[in-house]
Scaffold this active site. Structure first.
Site, PDB file in Angstrom:
ATOM      1  N   HIS A  10      -4.705   0.082  -1.903  1.00  0.00           N
ATOM      2  CA  HIS A  10      -3.639   0.930  -1.348  1.00  0.00           C
ATOM      3  C   HIS A  10      -4.190   2.133  -0.587  1.00  0.00           C
ATOM      4  CE1 HIS A  10      -0.160  -0.578  -4.151  1.00  0.00           C
ATOM      5  NE2 HIS A  10      -0.583  -1.485  -3.287  1.00  0.00           N
ATOM      6  N   ARG A  41      -3.310  -7.466   1.684  1.00  0.00           N
ATOM      7  CA  ARG A  41      -2.107  -7.672   0.873  1.00  0.00           C
ATOM      8  C   ARG A  41      -1.758  -9.163   0.794  1.00  0.00           C
ATOM      9  NH1 ARG A  41       3.844  -5.849   2.419  1.00  0.00           N
ATOM     10  NH2 ARG A  41       4.885  -6.106   0.426  1.00  0.00           N
ATOM     11  N   HIS A  78      -1.500 -11.401  -2.640  1.00  0.00           N
ATOM     12  CA  HIS A  78      -0.260 -12.101  -2.985  1.00  0.00           C
ATOM     13  C   HIS A  78      -0.488 -13.607  -3.091  1.00  0.00           C
ATOM     14  CE1 HIS A  78       3.183  -9.067  -2.299  1.00  0.00           C
ATOM     15  NE2 HIS A  78       2.061  -8.400  -2.472  1.00  0.00           N
ATOM     16  N   ASN A 118       7.716 -11.504  -0.996  1.00  0.00           N
ATOM     17  CA  ASN A 118       6.792 -11.729   0.121  1.00  0.00           C
ATOM     18  C   ASN A 118       7.435 -11.573   1.496  1.00  0.00           C
ATOM     19  OD1 ASN A 118       4.524 -12.290  -1.482  1.00  0.00           O
ATOM     20  ND2 ASN A 118       5.099 -14.441  -1.706  1.00  0.00           N
TER      21      ASN A 118
END
Length: 335
Positions: free
Chosen positions: A196, A64, A68, A96
């Protein structure tokens, strides 16, 4: 006759490849540190393996974190910078703030080990890219090549994050648009969403789906959810307002394994986020979801390709970046 033309054809292909190749990504290489820090990849692997064994949530967090970082200004470790007196950094933006500390810690540990072995050589951006690849592989996911030679960003601002990351309640059109702006296809978007299959999401990210859906009574939930799943989530998240740390696994079936179960779940009404569920409903994305649900090999192959593509998005080379001594601060503290 055909054989005599073959070299010419290959030359033409080579010329075209050089012509269309990005001058930035052309500087990256899987062998980049072979002379100056030959054990770089092994050092990163050893450190993050130990971290994952000690803290099993590290891998999903790193994946993740990597996404990001790359999606906002490119894969340049700008997300690793801490806020200081001069600047509010990316990691403190609203999008974040919930990123797990264990993922940051894994990168810091690997960077520290590298600095002891070959100081000032390996960038934090490359450490994050390698760590993510190795951790995905540890969970049973595909192993893919990571081209190296990224420099670390010279800027990191919270303001730069706004509107540049997919959010849990985006429509399918919004999702396709945000990926298309970065030259990712619909298929690549669906493949990346497969991340995911590991990790978790906090209840506030999907609360609108399980409580008072569309202005209904408190127990009204999104009808696209499996009823038993929705009711279980309602119980699990009952105190999420008082305790915002309460979360649920993105993949309730095999949460610690990188596999294609995420896509199977979507077809069963077990998608946690609204942005997951829409992938199985829209005619542009549903056939891809069905393919990956039925064929893990196809998913792994496409995921590998899109991760390689993502990993070179917006990279900095030359004077456009630096090799940080520490991943959480610029070499020039006033930057």
């Amino acid at each position: 006759m055909a054989a005599s033309r073959l070299p010419v054809a290959w030359i033409a292909v080579l010329v075209a490849a050089l012509y269309f190749a990005s001058p930035v990504t052309a500087k990256l290489s899987t062998m980049y540190y072979q002379k100056r820090c030959p054990k770089a990849e092994q050092i990163v692997s050893d450190v993050v393996t130990s971290k994952q064994i000690a803290t099993p949530t590290t891998a999903a967090g790193a994946l993740r974190l990597f996404f990001h970082d790359c999606f906002v200004g490119g894969c340049d470790a700008s997300l690793l910078i801490s806020t200081n007196a001069f600047n509010r950094a990316e990691r403190d933006s609203d999008d974040n703030i919930s990123l797990p500390g264990d993922a940051f810690d894994a990168v810091v540990r690997a960077k520290t080990a590298l600095e002891l072995q070959c100081p000032g050589v390996v960038s934090c951006a490359d450490v994050l890219a390698l760590a993510t690849r190795d951790l995905v592989s540890m969970l049973g996911g595909p192993f893919f090549d990571v081209r190296l030679g990224r420099k670390d960003a010279l800027a990191s601002t919270a303001a730069s994050v706004v509107g540049n990351l997919p959010s849990p309640n985006m429509t399918i059109d919004q999702l396709i648009s945000i990926f298309a702006k970065r030259k990712f296809t619909v298929q690549e978007m669906v493949a990346l969403s497969g991340a995911h299959t590991v990790g978790f999401s906090h209840c506030n990210e999907f609360a609108s789906r399980i409580y008072g859906f569309n202005g209904g009574p408190r127990d009204a939930y999104d009808p696209s959810l499996n009823p038993q799943f929705a009711q279980a989530l309602q119980k699990a998240c009952a105190n999420y307002v008082k305790d915002p740390t309460i979360a649920a696994f993105n993949d309730v079936m095999t949460p610690g394994k990188f596999d294609n179960m995420y896509y199977q779940n979507l077809l069963r009404g077990l998608g946690l986020l609204a942005s997951d569920t829409v992938l199985a409903a829209d005619p542009r994305t549903k056939p891809i979801v069905e393919l990956y649900a039925a064929n893990q090999t196809a998913f792994f192959m496409d995921f590998s390709h899109v991760m390689e593509k993502l990993s070179v998005f917006g990279v900095k080379t030359g004077r456009k970046g630096e090799i940080r001594r520490r991943c959480d601060e610029f070499n020039n503290l006033s930057t």
